[in-house]
Design a protein around this motif. Structure first.
Motif, PDB file in Angstrom:
ATOM      1  N   ALA A  96      19.697  52.989  24.047  1.00  0.00           N
ATOM      2  CA  ALA A  96      20.567  52.024  23.344  1.00  0.00           C
ATOM      3  C   ALA A  96      21.435  52.729  22.310  1.00  0.00           C
ATOM      4  O   ALA A  96      22.604  52.384  22.145  1.00  0.00           O
ATOM      5  CB  ALA A  96      19.719  50.937  22.684  1.00  0.00           C
ATOM      6  N   PHE A  97      20.882  53.709  21.631  1.00  0.00           N
ATOM      7  CA  PHE A  97      21.648  54.449  20.633  1.00  0.00           C
ATOM      8  C   PHE A  97      22.795  55.209  21.300  1.00  0.00           C
ATOM      9  O   PHE A  97      23.941  55.160  20.848  1.00  0.00           O
ATOM     10  CB  PHE A  97      20.718  55.401  19.873  1.00  0.00           C
ATOM     11  N   ARG A  98      22.486  55.906  22.403  1.00  0.00           N
ATOM     12  CA  ARG A  98      23.521  56.673  23.114  1.00  0.00           C
ATOM     13  C   ARG A  98      24.579  55.751  23.730  1.00  0.00           C
ATOM     14  O   ARG A  98      25.777  55.946  23.542  1.00  0.00           O
ATOM     15  CB  ARG A  98      22.890  57.495  24.247  1.00  0.00           C
ATOM     16  N   GLU A  99      24.117  54.746  24.479  1.00  0.00           N
ATOM     17  CA  GLU A  99      25.036  53.880  25.212  1.00  0.00           C
ATOM     18  C   GLU A  99      25.819  52.951  24.283  1.00  0.00           C
ATOM     19  O   GLU A  99      26.980  52.665  24.535  1.00  0.00           O
ATOM     20  CB  GLU A  99      24.283  53.062  26.262  1.00  0.00           C
ATOM     21  N   GLY A 100      25.188  52.487  23.229  1.00  0.00           N
ATOM     22  CA  GLY A 100      25.890  51.636  22.272  1.00  0.00           C
ATOM     23  C   GLY A 100      27.053  52.362  21.629  1.00  0.00           C
ATOM     24  O   GLY A 100      28.137  51.799  21.447  1.00  0.00           O
ATOM     25  N   ALA A 101      26.855  53.646  21.305  1.00  0.00           N
ATOM     26  CA  ALA A 101      27.936  54.452  20.732  1.00  0.00           C
ATOM     27  C   ALA A 101      29.027  54.694  21.774  1.00  0.00           C
ATOM     28  O   ALA A 101      30.220  54.571  21.492  1.00  0.00           O
ATOM     29  CB  ALA A 101      27.386  55.786  20.218  1.00  0.00           C
ATOM     30  N   ARG A 102      28.611  54.993  22.991  1.00  0.00           N
ATOM     31  CA  ARG A 102      29.575  55.271  24.057  1.00  0.00           C
ATOM     32  C   ARG A 102      30.415  54.038  24.392  1.00  0.00           C
ATOM     33  O   ARG A 102      31.611  54.125  24.609  1.00  0.00           O
ATOM     34  CB  ARG A 102      28.836  55.755  25.305  1.00  0.00           C
ATOM     35  N   ARG A 103      29.774  52.868  24.394  1.00  0.00           N
ATOM     36  CA  ARG A 103      30.475  51.629  24.754  1.00  0.00           C
ATOM     37  C   ARG A 103      31.203  50.992  23.566  1.00  0.00           C
ATOM     38  O   ARG A 103      31.927  50.017  23.738  1.00  0.00           O
ATOM     39  CB  ARG A 103      29.483  50.636  25.338  1.00  0.00           C
ATOM     40  N   GLY A 104      30.940  51.498  22.363  1.00  0.00           N
ATOM     41  CA  GLY A 104      31.673  51.043  21.190  1.00  0.00           C
ATOM     42  C   GLY A 104      31.149  49.786  20.520  1.00  0.00           C
ATOM     43  O   GLY A 104      31.800  49.254  19.629  1.00  0.00           O
ATOM     44  N   HIS A 105      29.969  49.302  20.908  1.00  0.00           N
ATOM     45  CA  HIS A 105      29.447  48.115  20.229  1.00  0.00           C
ATOM     46  C   HIS A 105      28.165  48.391  19.455  1.00  0.00           C
ATOM     47  O   HIS A 105      27.621  47.499  18.844  1.00  0.00           O
ATOM     48  CB  HIS A 105      29.276  46.922  21.184  1.00  0.00           C
ATOM     49  N   GLY A 106      27.686  49.592  19.472  1.00  0.00           N
ATOM     50  CA  GLY A 106      26.586  49.991  18.614  1.00  0.00           C
ATOM     51  C   GLY A 106      25.192  49.737  19.158  1.00  0.00           C
ATOM     52  O   GLY A 106      24.977  49.031  20.136  1.00  0.00           O
ATOM     53  N   TYR A 107      24.254  50.352  18.463  1.00  0.00           N
ATOM     54  CA  TYR A 107      22.833  50.334  18.823  1.00  0.00           C
ATOM     55  C   TYR A 107      22.255  48.926  18.869  1.00  0.00           C
ATOM     56  O   TYR A 107      21.577  48.565  19.838  1.00  0.00           O
ATOM     57  CB  TYR A 107      22.078  51.203  17.804  1.00  0.00           C
ATOM     58  N   SER A 108      22.491  48.129  17.849  1.00  0.00           N
ATOM     59  CA  SER A 108      21.848  46.818  17.731  1.00  0.00           C
ATOM     60  C   SER A 108      22.219  45.900  18.890  1.00  0.00           C
ATOM     61  O   SER A 108      21.351  45.256  19.493  1.00  0.00           O
ATOM     62  CB  SER A 108      22.216  46.160  16.406  1.00  0.00           C
ATOM     63  N   PHE A 109      23.503  45.831  19.209  1.00  0.00           N
ATOM     64  CA  PHE A 109      23.950  45.006  20.327  1.00  0.00           C
ATOM     65  C   PHE A 109      23.365  45.523  21.632  1.00  0.00           C
ATOM     66  O   PHE A 109      22.877  44.753  22.456  1.00  0.00           O
ATOM     67  CB  PHE A 109      25.489  45.004  20.404  1.00  0.00           C
ATOM     68  N   GLU A 110      23.405  46.832  21.824  1.00  0.00           N
ATOM     69  CA  GLU A 110      22.935  47.426  23.080  1.00  0.00           C
ATOM     70  C   GLU A 110      21.436  47.193  23.271  1.00  0.00           C
ATOM     71  O   GLU A 110      20.987  46.845  24.367  1.00  0.00           O
ATOM     72  CB  GLU A 110      23.248  48.928  23.099  1.00  0.00           C
ATOM     73  N   LEU A 111      20.651  47.340  22.205  1.00  0.00           N
ATOM     74  CA  LEU A 111      19.206  47.126  22.320  1.00  0.00           C
ATOM     75  C   LEU A 111      18.909  45.656  22.631  1.00  0.00           C
ATOM     76  O   LEU A 111      18.061  45.353  23.480  1.00  0.00           O
ATOM     77  CB  LEU A 111      18.487  47.572  21.049  1.00  0.00           C
ATOM     78  N   ALA A 112      19.617  44.743  21.970  1.00  0.00           N
ATOM     79  CA  ALA A 112      19.457  43.318  22.274  1.00  0.00           C
ATOM     80  C   ALA A 112      19.835  43.041  23.726  1.00  0.00           C
ATOM     81  O   ALA A 112      19.168  42.261  24.420  1.00  0.00           O
ATOM     82  CB  ALA A 112      20.309  42.477  21.324  1.00  0.00           C
ATOM     83  N   LEU A 113      20.885  43.682  24.204  1.00  0.00           N
ATOM     84  CA  LEU A 113      21.320  43.523  25.592  1.00  0.00           C
ATOM     85  C   LEU A 113      20.236  43.972  26.565  1.00  0.00           C
ATOM     86  O   LEU A 113      20.024  43.338  27.600  1.00  0.00           O
ATOM     87  CB  LEU A 113      22.613  44.312  25.829  1.00  0.00           C
ATOM     88  N   TYR A 114      19.519  45.032  26.247  1.00  0.00           N
ATOM     89  CA  TYR A 114      18.448  45.504  27.129  1.00  0.00           C
ATOM     90  C   TYR A 114      17.330  44.465  27.239  1.00  0.00           C
ATOM     91  O   TYR A 114      16.779  44.242  28.317  1.00  0.00           O
ATOM     92  CB  TYR A 114      17.867  46.833  26.642  1.00  0.00           C
ATOM     93  N   VAL A 115      17.001  43.830  26.127  1.00  0.00           N
ATOM     94  CA  VAL A 115      15.987  42.764  26.169  1.00  0.00           C
ATOM     95  C   VAL A 115      16.490  41.619  27.040  1.00  0.00           C
ATOM     96  O   VAL A 115      15.768  41.116  27.909  1.00  0.00           O
ATOM     97  CB  VAL A 115      15.630  42.285  24.751  1.00  0.00           C
ATOM     98  N   VAL A 116      17.734  41.213  26.839  1.00  0.00           N
ATOM     99  CA  VAL A 116      18.328  40.130  27.637  1.00  0.00           C
ATOM    100  C   VAL A 116      18.366  40.522  29.109  1.00  0.00           C
ATOM    101  O   VAL A 116      18.006  39.725  29.985  1.00  0.00           O
ATOM    102  CB  VAL A 116      19.742  39.776  27.114  1.00  0.00           C
ATOM    103  N   HIS A 117      18.781  41.732  29.399  1.00  0.00           N
ATOM    104  CA  HIS A 117      18.854  42.204  30.788  1.00  0.00           C
ATOM    105  C   HIS A 117      17.478  42.097  31.459  1.00  0.00           C
ATOM    106  O   HIS A 117      17.354  41.602  32.584  1.00  0.00           O
ATOM    107  CB  HIS A 117      19.375  43.640  30.826  1.00  0.00           C
ATOM    108  N   GLY A 118      16.450  42.547  30.742  1.00  0.00           N
ATOM    109  CA  GLY A 118      15.097  42.466  31.285  1.00  0.00           C
ATOM    110  C   GLY A 118      14.651  41.031  31.512  1.00  0.00           C
ATOM    111  O   GLY A 118      14.037  40.713  32.538  1.00  0.00           O
TER     112      GLY A 118
END
Length: 161
Positions: A96-118
């Motif tokens: 989430a830290f790597r991908e959130g930075a790469r996608r431009g929306h940050g760690y917090s959004f990306e980690l929440a997205l992983y929970v939602v995806h699951g």
């Protein structure tokens, strides 16, 4: 979802406050289409890359790291006892830290997205072919938009200090 069991095994990032994480997961599960009228449990395991690589190989048969691994036991809901774990998610904050930075929306959004995806996987969504992948991405956007109106994701999933 009535019960949340959380194991935070990633010392690189701060552990979320359990009450905030529980509220977030209940809303995310409901918005993902999981049963709300049944007493079931969610197991969340937050791990680092090394443990995710092992889990991905041992449990799924894939090599390398990944963002989230989902196990759902809703295939036969009548075999579940009230309060029993019905969904297990192994979530990777390092990704989430790597991908959130790469996608431009940050760690917090990306980690929440992983929970939602699951949770979407647990509700029957899939992303193995282009048609189902488009549906999954649309559902992710819908659920995340609703959650962002209800929760401060940075407060729940604080990035590393």
């Amino acid at each position: 979802m009535k019960t949340l069991h959380c194991r935070w095994r990633n010392p690189r990032f701060p552990r979320p406050k359990k009450s905030d994480l529980t509220s977030f997961c209940r809303s995310a599960a409901r918005l993902s289409g999981l049963p709300v009228d049944f007493d079931w449990g969610l197991d969340l395991h937050f791990v680092g890359d090394a443990e995710m690589i092992r889990s991905n190989a041992e449990l799924v048969g894939h090599s390398g790291t990944t963002d989230v691994i989902t196990f759902s036991y809703f295939d036969d809901p009548e075999s579940l006892f009230p309060g029993e774990v019905a969904v297990e998610l192994i979530v990777n904050p390092d990704a989430a830290f790597r991908e959130g930075a790469r996608r431009g929306h940050g760690y917090s959004f990306e980690l929440a997205l992983y929970v939602v995806h699951g949770l979407l996987h647990a509700s029957g969504e899939d992303d193995l072919d282009p048609v189902r992948r488009r549906r999954m991405r649309r559902r992710e956007r819908e659920v995340m938009a609703a959650l962002r109106t209800e929760f401060d994701l940075v407060r729940i999933f604080s990035p590393a200090e």
